[in-house]
Design an enzyme around this catalytic site. Structure first.
Site, PDB file in Angstrom:
ATOM      1  N   GLY A  25     -79.029  52.545 -21.360  1.00  0.00           N
ATOM      2  CA  GLY A  25     -77.337  53.369 -20.837  1.00  0.00           C
ATOM      3  C   GLY A  25     -76.050  51.941 -21.737  1.00  0.00           C
ATOM      4  O   GLY A  25     -74.935  52.119 -21.622  1.00  0.00           O
ATOM      5  N   CYS A  50     -84.917  60.785 -17.834  1.00  0.00           N
ATOM      6  CA  CYS A  50     -83.732  59.634 -18.323  1.00  0.00           C
ATOM      7  C   CYS A  50     -82.257  60.724 -18.236  1.00  0.00           C
ATOM      8  O   CYS A  50     -82.150  61.832 -19.232  1.00  0.00           O
ATOM      9  CB  CYS A  50     -84.076  59.283 -20.065  1.00  0.00           C
ATOM     10  SG  CYS A  50     -82.751  57.686 -20.390  1.00  0.00           S
ATOM     11  N   ASN A  51     -81.596  59.792 -17.719  1.00  0.00           N
ATOM     12  CA  ASN A  51     -80.331  60.927 -17.397  1.00  0.00           C
ATOM     13  C   ASN A  51     -79.704  60.356 -18.411  1.00  0.00           C
ATOM     14  O   ASN A  51     -78.222  61.318 -19.335  1.00  0.00           O
ATOM     15  CB  ASN A  51     -79.249  60.453 -16.326  1.00  0.00           C
ATOM     16  CG  ASN A  51     -79.862  60.849 -15.002  1.00  0.00           C
ATOM     17  OD1 ASN A  51     -79.639  61.608 -14.311  1.00  0.00           O
ATOM     18  ND2 ASN A  51     -81.210  60.337 -14.469  1.00  0.00           N
ATOM     19  N   GLU A  96     -86.863  46.826 -14.832  1.00  0.00           N
ATOM     20  CA  GLU A  96     -87.663  46.464 -16.188  1.00  0.00           C
ATOM     21  C   GLU A  96     -88.617  45.537 -15.653  1.00  0.00           C
ATOM     22  O   GLU A  96     -89.885  45.259 -16.055  1.00  0.00           O
ATOM     23  CB  GLU A  96     -86.818  46.305 -17.350  1.00  0.00           C
ATOM     24  CG  GLU A  96     -86.875  48.182 -17.987  1.00  0.00           C
ATOM     25  CD  GLU A  96     -87.930  48.904 -17.685  1.00  0.00           C
ATOM     26  OE1 GLU A  96     -89.039  47.926 -18.318  1.00  0.00           O
ATOM     27  OE2 GLU A  96     -87.485  50.064 -17.723  1.00  0.00           O
ATOM     28  N   HIS A 128     -84.190  54.897 -12.978  1.00  0.00           N
ATOM     29  CA  HIS A 128     -84.948  53.727 -12.393  1.00  0.00           C
ATOM     30  C   HIS A 128     -84.252  52.974 -11.448  1.00  0.00           C
ATOM     31  O   HIS A 128     -85.080  53.022 -10.414  1.00  0.00           O
ATOM     32  CB  HIS A 128     -84.070  52.441 -13.879  1.00  0.00           C
ATOM     33  CG  HIS A 128     -85.034  52.535 -14.681  1.00  0.00           C
ATOM     34  ND1 HIS A 128     -85.139  52.894 -15.651  1.00  0.00           N
ATOM     35  CD2 HIS A 128     -85.461  51.333 -15.013  1.00  0.00           C
ATOM     36  CE1 HIS A 128     -85.303  53.010 -16.990  1.00  0.00           C
ATOM     37  NE2 HIS A 128     -85.580  51.635 -16.742  1.00  0.00           N
ATOM     38  N   ASP A 151     -88.745  58.476 -21.230  1.00  0.00           N
ATOM     39  CA  ASP A 151     -87.663  57.766 -20.498  1.00  0.00           C
ATOM     40  C   ASP A 151     -88.047  56.586 -21.483  1.00  0.00           C
ATOM     41  O   ASP A 151     -88.329  56.079 -22.302  1.00  0.00           O
ATOM     42  CB  ASP A 151     -88.376  57.045 -19.001  1.00  0.00           C
ATOM     43  CG  ASP A 151     -86.759  56.790 -18.447  1.00  0.00           C
ATOM     44  OD1 ASP A 151     -85.491  56.590 -18.917  1.00  0.00           O
ATOM     45  OD2 ASP A 151     -87.297  55.068 -17.633  1.00  0.00           O
ATOM     46  N   SER A 152     -86.466  55.961 -21.574  1.00  0.00           N
ATOM     47  CA  SER A 152     -86.148  54.611 -21.488  1.00  0.00           C
ATOM     48  C   SER A 152     -87.210  53.288 -21.672  1.00  0.00           C
ATOM     49  O   SER A 152     -87.222  52.361 -22.343  1.00  0.00           O
ATOM     50  CB  SER A 152     -84.583  53.982 -21.083  1.00  0.00           C
ATOM     51  OG  SER A 152     -84.432  53.863 -20.005  1.00  0.00           O
TER      52      SER A 152
HETATM   53  N1  DGL Z   1     -84.151  55.420 -16.766  1.00  0.00           N
HETATM   54  C1  DGL Z   1     -82.352  55.943 -17.877  1.00  0.00           C
HETATM   55  C2  DGL Z   1     -81.821  57.020 -17.072  1.00  0.00           C
HETATM   56  O1  DGL Z   1     -82.262  57.738 -15.901  1.00  0.00           O
HETATM   57  C3  DGL Z   1     -81.764  54.661 -17.941  1.00  0.00           C
HETATM   58  C4  DGL Z   1     -81.542  54.172 -18.865  1.00  0.00           C
HETATM   59  C5  DGL Z   1     -81.741  52.933 -19.545  1.00  0.00           C
HETATM   60  O2  DGL Z   1     -82.452  52.391 -20.049  1.00  0.00           O
HETATM   61  O3  DGL Z   1     -80.913  53.061 -19.640  1.00  0.00           O
HETATM   62  O4  DGL Z   1     -80.916  57.265 -17.885  1.00  0.00           O
END
Ligand code: DGL
Length: 251
Positions: free
Chosen positions: A40, A70-71, A148, A182, A7-8
């Site tokens: 995002g 991560c979507n 975060e 998140h 994930d990010s």
């Molecule tokens: N957890 C990421 C998601 O599901 C967040 C992406 C982000 O860092 O903006 O999209």
């Protein structure tokens, strides 16, 4: 061989938590791209570079499967990732289908990052499934940063959400889809402001079920130690207390 979860940042820990529950003997490598979070709100090309760096890292580790938890990353890179790497890759997309199957005729509000909301992938999915046009998409641009920074102050988060939802009559909705991993940490905050009976739906269990099916079908099961390792943008994090703090959260 391990299973990679990417994930990010810390959002994918909500997926890791479910995965560890259902696959306690598997070994997991968790990669949080903390140096570049949030994804995002950044330009797509830049984010794609970070995603491929992470995937290269997992290729170097010889993982047997990768979950892109991560979507946002899924929406802009899943097809290219699958073309480039030989290990199986599971992506995540907002759980629009389960939401439409589960709920009554009222509206569905899908919440995600600005990239996910603007991407063709989600629009195509909605066009395909939503024949009655009951699905609304809404970007929440700062929730990722709140998570975060471990900001869970109830008053502040609720004020932010009420402001974001000011234009909606939430009584018209039967479900809210959390289309960013998140956001799942804020399930209780969402519950506080949504009218009774509005379901909150996410794709985590569905994702872990797909991982289990994949391991079974390809005979990739039987991890060994049930271990967990954490990496921050590719560097081993020996202090895992930060991640455990999120894994212990109730939401
Ligand atoms: N957890 C990421 C998601 O599901 C967040 C992406 C982000 O860092 O903006 O999209």
């Amino acid at each position: 061989m391990s299973i990679g979860i990417f994930d990010s940042g810390i959002g994918g820990l909500t997926v890791l938590k479910e995965a560890v529950k259902l696959l306690p003997n598997e070994d997991f490598l968790y990669y949080a791209d903390t140096k570049h979070v949030p994804y995002g709100t950044k330009p797509k090309d830049e984010v794609r570079r970070y995603i491929f760096d992470a995937a290269d890292f997992f290729a170097g580790k010889g993982v047997k499967a990768l979950v892109v938890a991560c979507n946002t990353a899924t929406s802009i890179a899943i097809n290219d990732l699958r073309k480039r790497y030989s290990f199986p890759i599971i992506g995540m997309e907002p759980a629009v289908k389960p939401a439409l199957e589960k709920v009554d005729h009222r509206r569905i509000l899908v919440l995600a990052t600005p990239i996910t909301v603007s991407e063709k992938k989600l629009h195509d999915l909605v066009v395909k499934l939503d024949s009655e046009q009951t699905v609304d998409l809404h970007a929440l641009p700062v929730m990722v940063e709140f998570a975060e920074k471990f900001i869970f102050d109830e008053d502040m988060i609720i004020r932010y959400l009420l402001d974001e939802f000011a234009k909606y009559d939430l009584r018209e909705y039967s479900a809210v889809v959390l289309g960013c991993t998140h956001f799942i940490f804020y399930r209780k905050h969402f519950m506080k402001i949504l009218p009774q009976g509005v379901e909150i739906i996410d794709g985590n269990i569905g994702t872990v079920n797909r991982l289990m099916t994949l391991l079974e079908n390809r005979k990739l099961g039987c991890g060994s130690k049930g271990s967990l390792e954490f990496y921050c943008s590719g560097d081993k994090d020996t202090d895992d207390s930060k991640y455990r703090r999120y894994l212990e959260l109730e939401y």
